[in-house]
Design a protein around this motif. Sequence first.
Motif, PDB file in Angstrom:
ATOM      1  N   ARG A  71      -0.858 -19.826  -3.372  1.00  0.00           N
ATOM      2  CA  ARG A  71      -1.046 -18.501  -2.791  1.00  0.00           C
ATOM      3  C   ARG A  71      -2.489 -18.344  -2.306  1.00  0.00           C
ATOM      4  NH1 ARG A  71      -1.340 -13.335  -5.678  1.00  0.00           N
ATOM      5  NH2 ARG A  71      -2.709 -14.504  -7.058  1.00  0.00           N
ATOM      6  N   ASP A  72      -3.445 -18.802  -3.135  1.00  0.00           N
ATOM      7  CA  ASP A  72      -4.852 -18.705  -2.732  1.00  0.00           C
ATOM      8  C   ASP A  72      -5.127 -19.553  -1.495  1.00  0.00           C
ATOM      9  OD1 ASP A  72      -5.320 -16.948  -4.718  1.00  0.00           O
ATOM     10  OD2 ASP A  72      -6.402 -18.324  -6.045  1.00  0.00           O
ATOM     11  N   GLU A  98       4.229 -11.464  -5.001  1.00  0.00           N
ATOM     12  CA  GLU A  98       3.653 -12.214  -3.883  1.00  0.00           C
ATOM     13  C   GLU A  98       3.826 -13.724  -4.088  1.00  0.00           C
ATOM     14  OE1 GLU A  98      -0.697 -12.072  -2.987  1.00  0.00           O
ATOM     15  OE2 GLU A  98       0.051 -11.221  -1.119  1.00  0.00           O
ATOM     16  N   LEU A 124      -4.185 -17.453   1.211  1.00  0.00           N
ATOM     17  CA  LEU A 124      -5.120 -16.335   1.404  1.00  0.00           C
ATOM     18  C   LEU A 124      -6.417 -16.781   2.067  1.00  0.00           C
ATOM     19  CD1 LEU A 124      -4.750 -14.310  -1.910  1.00  0.00           C
ATOM     20  CD2 LEU A 124      -4.057 -13.606   0.378  1.00  0.00           C
ATOM     21  N   ARG A 125      -6.733 -18.081   1.944  1.00  0.00           N
ATOM     22  CA  ARG A 125      -7.977 -18.582   2.546  1.00  0.00           C
ATOM     23  C   ARG A 125      -7.813 -18.862   4.033  1.00  0.00           C
ATOM     24  NH1 ARG A 125      -8.481 -21.591  -2.330  1.00  0.00           N
ATOM     25  NH2 ARG A 125     -10.133 -20.665  -3.578  1.00  0.00           N
ATOM     26  N   ASP A 126      -6.561 -18.847   4.518  1.00  0.00           N
ATOM     27  CA  ASP A 126      -6.289 -19.242   5.890  1.00  0.00           C
ATOM     28  C   ASP A 126      -5.782 -18.034   6.680  1.00  0.00           C
ATOM     29  OD1 ASP A 126      -5.609 -21.754   7.705  1.00  0.00           O
ATOM     30  OD2 ASP A 126      -3.967 -20.301   7.885  1.00  0.00           O
ATOM     31  N   ALA A 127      -6.273 -17.899   7.900  1.00  0.00           N
ATOM     32  CA  ALA A 127      -5.918 -16.713   8.688  1.00  0.00           C
ATOM     33  C   ALA A 127      -4.407 -16.616   8.890  1.00  0.00           C
ATOM     34  CB  ALA A 127      -6.641 -16.746  10.022  1.00  0.00           C
ATOM     35  N   TYR A 171     -12.799 -14.377   1.924  1.00  0.00           N
ATOM     36  CA  TYR A 171     -12.146 -14.363   3.234  1.00  0.00           C
ATOM     37  C   TYR A 171     -12.566 -13.127   4.032  1.00  0.00           C
ATOM     38  CZ  TYR A 171      -8.765 -14.598   6.935  1.00  0.00           C
ATOM     39  OH  TYR A 171      -8.212 -14.663   8.184  1.00  0.00           O
ATOM     40  N   ASN A 187      -1.130  -5.878  -3.548  1.00  0.00           N
ATOM     41  CA  ASN A 187      -0.538  -7.147  -3.948  1.00  0.00           C
ATOM     42  C   ASN A 187      -1.322  -7.890  -5.016  1.00  0.00           C
ATOM     43  OD1 ASN A 187       1.894  -7.709  -2.163  1.00  0.00           O
ATOM     44  ND2 ASN A 187       0.367  -6.961  -0.718  1.00  0.00           N
ATOM     45  N   ARG A 231      -2.586 -15.915   5.610  1.00  0.00           N
ATOM     46  CA  ARG A 231      -2.744 -14.498   5.269  1.00  0.00           C
ATOM     47  C   ARG A 231      -1.767 -13.635   6.038  1.00  0.00           C
ATOM     48  NH1 ARG A 231      -7.302 -13.134   2.260  1.00  0.00           N
ATOM     49  NH2 ARG A 231      -7.555 -10.905   2.436  1.00  0.00           N
ATOM     50  N   TRP A 256      -4.218  -3.371   1.677  1.00  0.00           N
ATOM     51  CA  TRP A 256      -3.070  -4.293   1.584  1.00  0.00           C
ATOM     52  C   TRP A 256      -3.215  -5.223   0.385  1.00  0.00           C
ATOM     53  CZ3 TRP A 256      -3.630  -9.695   3.519  1.00  0.00           C
ATOM     54  CH2 TRP A 256      -2.490 -10.449   3.229  1.00  0.00           C
ATOM     55  N   ARG A 257      -4.421  -5.777   0.185  1.00  0.00           N
ATOM     56  CA  ARG A 257      -4.614  -6.721  -0.920  1.00  0.00           C
ATOM     57  C   ARG A 257      -4.540  -6.011  -2.273  1.00  0.00           C
ATOM     58  NH1 ARG A 257      -2.333 -10.511  -0.340  1.00  0.00           N
ATOM     59  NH2 ARG A 257      -3.202 -11.267  -2.281  1.00  0.00           N
ATOM     60  N   VAL A 262     -11.128 -15.090  -3.870  1.00  0.00           N
ATOM     61  CA  VAL A 262     -10.635 -15.731  -2.646  1.00  0.00           C
ATOM     62  C   VAL A 262     -10.538 -14.689  -1.521  1.00  0.00           C
ATOM     63  CG1 VAL A 262      -8.693 -16.961  -1.621  1.00  0.00           C
ATOM     64  CG2 VAL A 262      -9.336 -17.421  -3.986  1.00  0.00           C
ATOM     65  N   ASP A 263      -9.974 -13.530  -1.864  1.00  0.00           N
ATOM     66  CA  ASP A 263      -9.853 -12.450  -0.881  1.00  0.00           C
ATOM     67  C   ASP A 263     -11.221 -11.973  -0.419  1.00  0.00           C
ATOM     68  OD1 ASP A 263      -7.166 -11.982  -0.343  1.00  0.00           O
ATOM     69  OD2 ASP A 263      -6.875 -11.039  -2.290  1.00  0.00           O
ATOM     70  N   ARG A 295       5.364 -11.362   5.560  1.00  0.00           N
ATOM     71  CA  ARG A 295       6.450 -11.915   4.738  1.00  0.00           C
ATOM     72  C   ARG A 295       7.716 -12.218   5.539  1.00  0.00           C
ATOM     73  NH1 ARG A 295       6.224  -9.118  -1.281  1.00  0.00           N
ATOM     74  NH2 ARG A 295       4.025  -9.463  -1.616  1.00  0.00           N
ATOM     75  N   LEU A 325       1.611 -13.931   4.575  1.00  0.00           N
ATOM     76  CA  LEU A 325       1.744 -13.130   3.351  1.00  0.00           C
ATOM     77  C   LEU A 325       1.858 -11.651   3.664  1.00  0.00           C
ATOM     78  CD1 LEU A 325      -0.736 -14.819   0.865  1.00  0.00           C
ATOM     79  CD2 LEU A 325       1.750 -14.835   0.807  1.00  0.00           C
ATOM     80  N   ARG A 326       1.167 -11.245   4.714  1.00  0.00           N
ATOM     81  CA  ARG A 326       1.193  -9.828   5.053  1.00  0.00           C
ATOM     82  C   ARG A 326       2.536  -9.437   5.651  1.00  0.00           C
ATOM     83  NH1 ARG A 326      -4.077  -6.632   6.937  1.00  0.00           N
ATOM     84  NH2 ARG A 326      -3.246  -4.578   6.567  1.00  0.00           N
TER      85      ARG A 326
END
Lengths: 283, 476
Positions: A89-90, A154, A93-96, B311, B330, A99, B326-327, B307-308, A105, A102-103
């Motif tokens: 998951r992280d 998530e 989250l580190r990748d555009a 970013y 979640n 992300r 949003w974060r 991490v968030d 879905r 995930l947003r």
Amino acid sequence: MAILTHLPRQLLPTTPGRLFLLLPATTRAFSALSRPPPNYPGHVPLTTPERVLLGAGSALVCFFNPRRADLIAACGEATAVPYFIYRLRDAMLRDATGRRILRERPRITSKSLDLAQLRRLRDGSVGREYVRWLDRERVSPDTRSAVRYIDDPECAYVMQRYRECHDFYHALTGLPVVREGEVALKAFEFANTLIPMTGLSMFSVLTLKPRERRRMWATYFPWAVRNGLGAKEVINVYWEEELETDVDTLRSRLGIEMPPDMRSIRKAEKERQRREKEMMKGV
Amino acid sequence: MQSIRPLRSSITTLRLVRRSRTYATTSRSDADLYDVVIVGGGPAGLSLASSLRSSSVTNGLRVALIESLDLEPTRKWNPAPGTYSNRVSSLTPGSAGFLQDIGVWEHVKRDRVQAYKGMKVWDGVSGSRITFDADLQDGASTIAYMCENNNLTSSLLSRISQLGEGIDILDKTRVEKISYGEDTGELDLRSWPVVTVSSGKQLAARLLVGADGANSPVRTFADIESRGWDYGRHGVVATLNLSEEQLGEKTAFQRFLPTGPVAMLPLPGPHASLVWSTTPENAVALKSMSPTDFAAMVNAAFRLSHVDLDYIFANVKTGIANEVAWREKNTAFDPWRVPATVTGVQEKTVASFPLKMRHADSYISERVALIGDAAHTVHPLAGQGLNQGIGDVRSLIKALEYAVQHGQDIGSVLSLEPYYSEQYLKNHVMLGVVDKLHKLYATTSAPVVVARSLGLDLVDKLGPLKKFFMAQAAGR
């Protein structure tokens, strides 16, 4: 669990039921008799012993009967916590793009994908190869079961996404769904996603024929490790947006080499065996 | 033992000498003679000045204080209610007790000081945490007081003026030069530092005290090396407005993120002070954010995964509040541990400063003593900076009282030695511990995270050990 120790101790033994309701579900201790409500539709909260039992039991059955996709799925979920699914998951989250996935879905189903339209795409495009693969194996995107045993909603989605994308990985690498191809692909996935189930499934190399096993050690495992570790995280590919992309282009963007064509190797092998047999007959 | 004459009489002699010198025609060594010249009118320098005046032993000394800024605004300091300066320090009960002893505490605007009795500290990677409660210590009800630096300095100034004449405060005055005096025949000032200030006045000091901050000119004059390193981090400070509904008991919160710790310290009412140590790039980004985004980012710092945060700092330029919302939805965080939601930031309070660790090789040399930041600079994560400075003053004043009572020369190394030996090791340990804490929490390496989390959980559960750490931090 750590939270409980910070509560005034005299409160704990007398009013456990009420107190636990105050705690977030992820940290709440419960027994099989007082299962908390699900965190998302279909969620089944498990206690640690249940999780261990499920993981071990499903792994054992899958080893002997790899057709039990439901158990492979359960095994994947039971062994993904702690750590592994959070790591994945992280990574998203580190990748555009990760992300964005995930947003939004997105789910991959026969409704979300227009299969007829994919069949019309040119050869070599991701969508065409994917649907060709579905047709040949006579499966549909809907045959993937829903995630149930991962507590964090998530992370449950991440597992679902991995599962639904698995078929795209076949299209991406060209590895067939025969047991040998599946093991090679799982090895690649393990190196790339670190999902423990994909690592566990490498044990099924023991169930391969000796010739296949040699090929696995000599050719496909080295390929899987090199590419799985070296490539970008494949979980961050927004497949729905790459349907028209050329598979070769996508592969080079991710940094994946095409593995040796397993189908033709197997075909050549079979041909040779058949000829040998005929020659034996002829003698 | 250079002089066994009672100091008082020596002062009188000096004064007489000085008066007689005013009739002399030579202008070269026209230096005004002082027992103590303090360079720097910050909290440390002013504390020393007011404690010298309030002590019945040292109040006969002739003292001058030199400050480059105008102290008049601080004297008249009268801020609007509900607005707070971004320069706030934590005063331990030990420091507050000393301020009480020297008669300063009663001048402090107490309605602008916030005491707190609880502290929640947690690991931003593993979530492992430790809570401190003043009740753990017998008879204590406060871990620390949050007090604006202006509040303290203005109280120190009122206390000094309450004590009447006796200290020459030269504000709006820069130190131009420090050198040794000369032997004029009647007076040998060759071992006395002489401070030349921007007005042209010369002050000869029996004891020159450097309370002049990290780049101390006094330290340079005394040729004392200061060693240490820069953290490559900036401390972002701001005054925050909090959501009124969520205000619970006044508590200090600190979360250790891999980029540095972020702390929210309580102020009176729905306000809090922020100290966020982070990379210089993040500090620049924070300073240029809109108030809404800044508030969202502070909320994120206490709630979202590192991490968030990484970013968002690196990639999200617009719609930060939206991304954070949003974060937050979640991310499973424990609502008990996070501070009240930040609703806004007070205007013009966002600022940043580079963080460093420095320690002078010595605090004293012949006729020179260093106190406060001139002697040591510490990472702000334990809120010990000002308390170390006050500790220095408390110790130095003890040494000076002893020297005066025993007829010693207050400028001699012999008289100053007790101050150095009492404070150096104490400060060194504090600097070291804070430095190691910063380094320990700056990593995300899994084995280190596991080990430090186990350690933190252990300390949290071992009452006596926790009590020991609290006593150290409280300056008792």
